[in-house]
Design a protein around this motif. Sequence first.
Motif, PDB file in Angstrom:
ATOM      1  N   GLY A 235       0.797  -1.221   0.000  1.00  0.00           N
ATOM      2  CA  GLY A 235       0.000   0.000   0.000  1.00  0.00           C
ATOM      3  C   GLY A 235       0.824   1.262   0.000  1.00  0.00           C
ATOM      4  O   GLY A 235       0.407   2.281   0.578  1.00  0.00           O
ATOM      5  N   GLY A 236       2.000   1.206  -0.606  1.00  0.00           N
ATOM      6  CA  GLY A 236       2.861   2.377  -0.666  1.00  0.00           C
ATOM      7  C   GLY A 236       3.746   2.558   0.550  1.00  0.00           C
ATOM      8  O   GLY A 236       4.585   3.465   0.577  1.00  0.00           O
ATOM      9  N   ASP A 237       3.602   1.706   1.564  1.00  0.00           N
ATOM     10  CA  ASP A 237       4.442   1.779   2.760  1.00  0.00           C
ATOM     11  C   ASP A 237       5.535   0.718   2.695  1.00  0.00           C
ATOM     12  O   ASP A 237       5.344  -0.363   2.117  1.00  0.00           O
ATOM     13  CB  ASP A 237       3.609   1.571   4.028  1.00  0.00           C
ATOM     14  CG  ASP A 237       2.647   2.729   4.284  1.00  0.00           C
ATOM     15  OD1 ASP A 237       2.946   3.847   3.812  1.00  0.00           O
ATOM     16  OD2 ASP A 237       1.615   2.505   4.939  1.00  0.00           O
TER      17      ASP A 237
END
Length: 349
Positions: A235-237
Amino acid sequence: MSVQNDPPASLAAIPAGYADWLAELKGRIHIAQQRASLAVNRELVALYWQIGRDILERQAEQGWGAKVIDRLAHDLRTAFPEMKGFSRANLMYMRAFAEAWPDEAIVQQAVGQLPWGHNLVLLTRLKNPAMRLAYAGRAIQHGWSRNVLNIHIETRLLERSGKAVTNFDERLPAPHSDLARESLKDPYRLDFLGVGQEADERAIESAIVQHITRFLLELGAGFAYVGRQVHIEVGGDDFFIDLLFYHLKLRCYVVVELKAGAFKPEHTGQLGFYLAAVDSQMKAEQDNPTIGILLCKSQNRVVAEYALRDSNKPIGVAEYQLVAALPQELQTSLPSIEQIEKELGETAE
């Protein structure tokens, strides 16, 4: 001026299929050599057992004292000066070997497949016949050297195997769950890392990577090292897995998370997240579900069992020991391994 052993001109041209045939022949020769070596070893171990049995029988039936072994050692070394192994110390080992294994069938089927040096380790390091046989079986199965066998006995490998708290029976199909459970142990002996009891997770992790060969030996057969602080993005993390392995027999990834403190139930949530990410991003179609190992400084087994009940990912929880004295070696009245090795290395006079 050097002389080169070039092949005759008539042999320079290699006919079609020759290379494959040569490779096959080499393979056959290697196999034959291995079988011959194993056969010689079996015969030697069987001979030593028979000599030991004869000594036992004559001492019991005819009341021969211990001094007969001195005389026998002298006479055998005189009769067979080219052979090693007929020292007084080794004859005492033969006697003890026959006494430890009164059933000749076990010698022929199990311990007879191991070199004599391996049998000396089993004889001097273990008193329990069942444990001797269990370690012999593992040594045969995995091809352990004598040094590796020594390490596993000293660290009580078999006594620790399968002792970790897991939910594998509920989360993995049989027999995969059985093999996975036996692949874990509790506790894990990490005293070879050379770090103190207060070392944090990063220090332990760094020491493991520096001693990865020894750590793989502690993990057990089948583990292959993939990486440290393995990056995954969700999730982009960004997230980083402490240690990632692949188990060749289980055919799955294994995520190892280190906790420099007591086990806490929330640890399973974090590890479960990593397992889901590896399954989604790294696991191949033919791979089995990724399993996780939480290595904690301490744990309450009841708390760990409760925490794993509701986890939908296969996880095992075990303790690690950074500083631990090796178990006291079992004492016997027989000569030490070092003594017998020294005597076996000497040629008969």
